[in-house]
Design a protein around this motif. Structure first.
Motif, PDB file in Angstrom:
ATOM      1  N   MET A   1     -11.303 -30.855 -34.680  1.00 24.04           N
ATOM      2  CA  MET A   1     -10.303 -29.796 -34.798  1.00 24.04           C
ATOM      3  C   MET A   1     -11.000 -28.458 -34.977  1.00 24.04           C
ATOM      4  O   MET A   1     -12.110 -28.382 -35.486  1.00 24.04           O
ATOM      5  CB  MET A   1      -9.406 -30.018 -36.034  1.00 24.04           C
ATOM      6  N   MET A   2     -10.266 -27.409 -34.569  1.00 21.69           N
ATOM      7  CA  MET A   2     -10.718 -26.036 -34.799  1.00 21.69           C
ATOM      8  C   MET A   2      -9.648 -25.341 -35.637  1.00 21.69           C
ATOM      9  O   MET A   2      -8.455 -25.516 -35.385  1.00 21.69           O
ATOM     10  CB  MET A   2     -10.862 -25.329 -33.455  1.00 21.69           C
ATOM     11  N   PHE A   3     -10.081 -24.574 -36.637  1.00 24.54           N
ATOM     12  CA  PHE A   3      -9.129 -23.803 -37.444  1.00 24.54           C
ATOM     13  C   PHE A   3      -9.216 -22.326 -37.083  1.00 24.54           C
ATOM     14  O   PHE A   3     -10.300 -21.806 -36.821  1.00 24.54           O
ATOM     15  CB  PHE A   3      -9.449 -23.928 -38.942  1.00 24.54           C
ATOM     16  N   VAL A   4      -8.040 -21.679 -37.120  1.00 25.46           N
ATOM     17  CA  VAL A   4      -8.002 -20.226 -37.040  1.00 25.46           C
ATOM     18  C   VAL A   4      -7.465 -19.728 -38.378  1.00 25.46           C
ATOM     19  O   VAL A   4      -6.629 -20.378 -39.012  1.00 25.46           O
ATOM     20  CB  VAL A   4      -7.153 -19.743 -35.833  1.00 25.46           C
TER      21      VAL A   4
ATOM     22  N   GLU B   1      -5.442 -22.618 -40.312  1.00 25.95           N
ATOM     23  CA  GLU B   1      -6.133 -23.256 -41.449  1.00 25.95           C
ATOM     24  C   GLU B   1      -5.162 -23.680 -42.546  1.00 25.95           C
ATOM     25  O   GLU B   1      -5.352 -24.700 -43.184  1.00 25.95           O
ATOM     26  CB  GLU B   1      -7.179 -22.289 -42.027  1.00 25.95           C
ATOM     27  N   GLN B   2      -4.136 -22.893 -42.796  1.00 28.68           N
ATOM     28  CA  GLN B   2      -3.139 -23.147 -43.857  1.00 28.68           C
ATOM     29  C   GLN B   2      -3.716 -22.968 -45.253  1.00 28.68           C
ATOM     30  O   GLN B   2      -3.068 -23.318 -46.236  1.00 28.68           O
ATOM     31  CB  GLN B   2      -2.522 -24.555 -43.736  1.00 28.68           C
ATOM     32  N   GLY B   3      -4.947 -22.484 -45.351  1.00 27.40           N
ATOM     33  CA  GLY B   3      -5.567 -22.213 -46.647  1.00 27.40           C
ATOM     34  C   GLY B   3      -6.287 -20.878 -46.565  1.00 27.40           C
ATOM     35  O   GLY B   3      -6.300 -20.227 -45.512  1.00 27.40           O
ATOM     36  N   PRO B   4      -6.931 -20.440 -47.658  1.00 28.50           N
ATOM     37  CA  PRO B   4      -7.495 -19.081 -47.726  1.00 28.50           C
ATOM     38  C   PRO B   4      -8.989 -18.968 -47.409  1.00 28.50           C
ATOM     39  O   PRO B   4      -9.551 -17.888 -47.520  1.00 28.50           O
ATOM     40  CB  PRO B   4      -7.253 -18.724 -49.199  1.00 28.50           C
ATOM     41  N   VAL B   5      -9.648 -20.084 -47.030  1.00 27.61           N
ATOM     42  CA  VAL B   5     -11.114 -20.092 -46.965  1.00 27.61           C
ATOM     43  C   VAL B   5     -11.656 -19.133 -45.899  1.00 27.61           C
ATOM     44  O   VAL B   5     -12.518 -18.287 -46.183  1.00 27.61           O
ATOM     45  CB  VAL B   5     -11.646 -21.529 -46.733  1.00 27.61           C
ATOM     46  N   LEU B   6     -11.162 -19.229 -44.663  1.00 26.28           N
ATOM     47  CA  LEU B   6     -11.706 -18.381 -43.584  1.00 26.28           C
ATOM     48  C   LEU B   6     -11.414 -16.898 -43.848  1.00 26.28           C
ATOM     49  O   LEU B   6     -12.264 -16.039 -43.604  1.00 26.28           O
ATOM     50  CB  LEU B   6     -11.148 -18.813 -42.228  1.00 26.28           C
ATOM     51  N   GLU B   7     -10.229 -16.613 -44.365  1.00 27.38           N
ATOM     52  CA  GLU B   7      -9.894 -15.214 -44.650  1.00 27.38           C
ATOM     53  C   GLU B   7     -10.845 -14.644 -45.709  1.00 27.38           C
ATOM     54  O   GLU B   7     -11.339 -13.529 -45.578  1.00 27.38           O
ATOM     55  CB  GLU B   7      -8.440 -15.102 -45.119  1.00 27.38           C
ATOM     56  N   LYS B   8     -11.100 -15.441 -46.730  1.00 23.29           N
ATOM     57  CA  LYS B   8     -12.004 -15.015 -47.818  1.00 23.29           C
ATOM     58  C   LYS B   8     -13.402 -14.712 -47.270  1.00 23.29           C
ATOM     59  O   LYS B   8     -14.077 -13.786 -47.703  1.00 23.29           O
ATOM     60  CB  LYS B   8     -12.064 -16.146 -48.856  1.00 23.29           C
ATOM     61  N   LEU B   9     -13.834 -15.513 -46.279  1.00 22.29           N
ATOM     62  CA  LEU B   9     -15.164 -15.327 -45.702  1.00 22.29           C
ATOM     63  C   LEU B   9     -15.169 -14.256 -44.612  1.00 22.29           C
ATOM     64  O   LEU B   9     -16.219 -13.917 -44.076  1.00 22.29           O
ATOM     65  CB  LEU B   9     -15.666 -16.655 -45.107  1.00 22.29           C
ATOM     66  N   GLY B  10     -13.980 -13.777 -44.246  1.00 30.14           N
ATOM     67  CA  GLY B  10     -13.879 -12.773 -43.186  1.00 30.14           C
ATOM     68  C   GLY B  10     -14.168 -13.343 -41.808  1.00 30.14           C
ATOM     69  O   GLY B  10     -14.639 -12.645 -40.915  1.00 30.14           O
ATOM     70  N   LEU B  11     -13.870 -14.645 -41.624  1.00 35.37           N
ATOM     71  CA  LEU B  11     -14.133 -15.294 -40.337  1.00 35.37           C
ATOM     72  C   LEU B  11     -12.826 -15.656 -39.643  1.00 35.37           C
ATOM     73  O   LEU B  11     -11.912 -16.166 -40.282  1.00 35.37           O
ATOM     74  CB  LEU B  11     -14.950 -16.575 -40.559  1.00 35.37           C
ATOM     75  N   PRO B  12     -12.743 -15.412 -38.327  1.00 33.44           N
ATOM     76  CA  PRO B  12     -11.505 -15.775 -37.630  1.00 33.44           C
ATOM     77  C   PRO B  12     -11.362 -17.276 -37.390  1.00 33.44           C
ATOM     78  O   PRO B  12     -10.249 -17.802 -37.415  1.00 33.44           O
ATOM     79  CB  PRO B  12     -11.595 -15.020 -36.299  1.00 33.44           C
TER      80      PRO B  12
ATOM     81  N   ILE C   1      -1.272 -18.847 -46.626  1.00 29.85           N
ATOM     82  CA  ILE C   1       0.061 -19.423 -46.854  1.00 29.85           C
ATOM     83  C   ILE C   1       0.566 -20.118 -45.587  1.00 29.85           C
ATOM     84  O   ILE C   1       0.440 -19.602 -44.487  1.00 29.85           O
ATOM     85  CB  ILE C   1       1.071 -18.316 -47.253  1.00 29.85           C
ATOM     86  N   SER C   2       1.138 -21.325 -45.784  1.00 29.08           N
ATOM     87  CA  SER C   2       1.754 -22.048 -44.672  1.00 29.08           C
ATOM     88  C   SER C   2       2.973 -22.809 -45.184  1.00 29.08           C
ATOM     89  O   SER C   2       3.256 -22.802 -46.374  1.00 29.08           O
ATOM     90  CB  SER C   2       0.733 -23.005 -44.070  1.00 29.08           C
ATOM     91  N   HIS C   3       3.669 -23.484 -44.272  1.00 33.93           N
ATOM     92  CA  HIS C   3       4.918 -24.183 -44.623  1.00 33.93           C
ATOM     93  C   HIS C   3       5.883 -23.203 -45.293  1.00 33.93           C
ATOM     94  O   HIS C   3       6.575 -23.540 -46.251  1.00 33.93           O
ATOM     95  CB  HIS C   3       4.651 -25.392 -45.529  1.00 33.93           C
ATOM     96  N   ASN C   4       5.924 -22.007 -44.743  1.00 34.17           N
ATOM     97  CA  ASN C   4       6.728 -20.952 -45.336  1.00 34.17           C
ATOM     98  C   ASN C   4       6.928 -19.891 -44.262  1.00 34.17           C
ATOM     99  O   ASN C   4       6.076 -19.720 -43.409  1.00 34.17           O
ATOM    100  CB  ASN C   4       5.948 -20.363 -46.534  1.00 34.17           C
ATOM    101  N   LYS C   5       8.046 -19.147 -44.354  1.00 27.12           N
ATOM    102  CA  LYS C   5       8.301 -18.169 -43.291  1.00 27.12           C
ATOM    103  C   LYS C   5       7.285 -17.027 -43.275  1.00 27.12           C
ATOM    104  O   LYS C   5       7.148 -16.349 -42.257  1.00 27.12           O
ATOM    105  CB  LYS C   5       9.729 -17.624 -43.386  1.00 27.12           C
ATOM    106  N   ILE C   6       6.558 -16.818 -44.378  1.00 19.58           N
ATOM    107  CA  ILE C   6       5.561 -15.731 -44.355  1.00 19.58           C
ATOM    108  C   ILE C   6       4.221 -16.167 -43.741  1.00 19.58           C
ATOM    109  O   ILE C   6       3.299 -15.374 -43.629  1.00 19.58           O
ATOM    110  CB  ILE C   6       5.329 -15.092 -45.740  1.00 19.58           C
ATOM    111  N   GLU C   7       4.139 -17.452 -43.344  1.00 19.30           N
ATOM    112  CA  GLU C   7       2.936 -17.928 -42.647  1.00 19.30           C
ATOM    113  C   GLU C   7       2.610 -16.984 -41.474  1.00 19.30           C
ATOM    114  O   GLU C   7       3.485 -16.650 -40.688  1.00 19.30           O
ATOM    115  CB  GLU C   7       3.238 -19.330 -42.111  1.00 19.30           C
TER     116      GLU C   7
END
Ligand SMILES: [Zn+2]
Length: 414
Positions: free
Chosen positions: A370-373, A191-202, A379-385
């Motif tokens: 597309m499907m997001f995981v 996903e590269q963003g925080p939306v799914l994590e915030k919702l607790g969805l894979p 965080i993305s575009h970064n080594k901690i992705e």
């Protein structure tokens, strides 16, 4: 041999080992490390009943011929930004490879439709500032004349860098041939963003990619001595820009998924003892709805004029770049949501803020989804992705399920 999502995770780690340093992934397109990644990928194809070639724009195609010429495309990109993450783009390619292996095994080398995996060339545009290069050549939306003279930070032109990799920009239009028989395109991505994590969805089904309005905004005031100029008599260009920087929150806030960002602000003369005479800002606005995007653009312009006049300044706008919103195929979105629900027990639909190759494929008129995981910490575009391994495995299974449903749809629809 059935689907083996654990192998995808192991291969992602193998690729990271091969192409990352202590700062992250270094698979920048048209560099040696990127070519090393592609050579490594080719070794994974040995023994599969496939055809493998690079097209005129450097896109990397793996074709498993089926009983029908109608083709399901599965895409991703092995290139990364400098100091990038281990999953952006490469998850898509390696999950797609796993799906292709499953088809090859299950149907003894001859699935009901043709399955093609594509590793797009230069999705990121990290070296020359031109994203979605290979997929735009495929879609026929390339801009060769403007792009060939682009230079990297060392002054090397794009044309020369591509030639070094065996790609001649004059031949780009030949990549459009790869569109033949394409019936659908599917792409898995973090996903590269925080939306799914915030919702607790894979996992989530992606509605489309947001349109973008990107502008340079310059406020003109008057440079003046910071000690000698009374507050009431200032024409402070930064004050006008600062008001706009706060107002864009209100402008975006009226719409649930809209975003506005003022990412750069430069002041002139930019010294501690002068009132700012000129302030150069950038504004990036995004939404999936073209009407919302147009409204936000208009409101930002109006607000900038109001703030300029309040501060006794003037303002000028110039467009840096824009792209219209791309909505994915509504039936494929349904199929994607269904696959996500079957594999994860839940589903969610969300737009994509970042652009992806899927947008170019969709622009070419090929039914696309597309499907997001979920991305950890967004965080993305970064080594901690990062993404939880169980979610990565789940995403491979869900992509495989989506492929099955899409193949059924292709067979029924044609
Ligand atoms: Zn990507």
């Amino acid at each position: 041999m059935s689907l083996n999502p654990k192998r995808t995770v192991a291969e992602l780690k193998e690729l990271r080992e091969l192409t990352a340093d202590e700062n992250g992934a270094q698979r920048v397109a048209w560099t040696d490390v990127w070519q090393k990644a592609r050579k490594w990928f080719a070794t994974k194809l040995v023994g599969l009943p496939i055809e493998h070639h690079y097209d005129a724009a450097g896109n990397n195609w793996v074709t498993l011929r089926g009983a029908s010429d109608k083709t399901l495309l599965i895409g991703g990109h092995l290139d990364s930004v400098p100091n990038g993450g281990w999953l952006d783009g490469s998850l898509n390619v390696l999950a797609g490879l796993e799906v292709l292996r499953r088809y090859a095994a299950e149907f003894k080398g001859k699935p009901p439709v043709t399955i093609r995996l594509v590793d797009w060339a230069d999705e990121e545009g990290a070296r020359f500032g031109r994203s979605l290069l290979g997929s735009s050549a495929f879609a026929g939306t390339h801009s060769i004349a403007a792009d060939r003279v682009r230079t990297d930070k060392d002054g090397i032109t794009m044309e020369d860098a591509l030639r070094r990799c065996g790609v001649h920009m004059d031949h780009f239009p030949e990549a459009e041939k790869e569109r033949a028989n394409a019936a659908a395109y599917i792409e898995l991505h973090i996903e590269q963003g925080p939306v799914l994590e915030k919702l607790g969805l894979p996992l989530g089904a992606v509605l489309g990619t947001k349109g973008v309005e990107r502008h340079a905004i310059t406020f003109h005031g008057q440079e003046a001595h910071s000690g000698a100029t009374p507050m009431k008599q200032r024409r402070d260009a930064l004050a006008a820009a600062a008001k706009l920087a706060l107002e864009i929150r209100n402008i975006a806030g009226k719409h649930s998924d809209a975003v506005c960002t003022m990412g750069s602000l430069k002041t002139f003369p930019g010294i501690v003892t002068a009132v700012v005479g000129r302030c150069e800002a950038t504004l990036d606005q995004r939404d999936l709805d073209a009407k919302v995007l147009a409204q936000m653009y208009r409101e930002a312009q109006e607000a900038s004029k109001r703030f300029a006049s309040e501060e006794n300044c003037t303002v000028e706008w110039s467009r840096i770049w824009s792209i219209e919103p791309i909505r994915f195929h509504s039936h494929l979105i349904d199929l994607c949501e269904q696959a996500v629900r079957e594999i994860s027990g839940n589903s969610h639909r969300l737009p994509s803020g970042p652009l992806h190759d899927a947008a170019e494929v969709s622009r070419a008129g090929i039914p696309t989804v597309m499907m997001f995981v979920q991305s950890l910490r967004g965080i993305s575009h970064n080594k901690i992705e990062d993404t939880r391994e169980e979610h990565l495995e789940m995403s491979v299974t869900a992509l495989d399920r989506l492929a099955t449903e899409t193949v059924d749809w292709i067979l029924k629809a044609n």
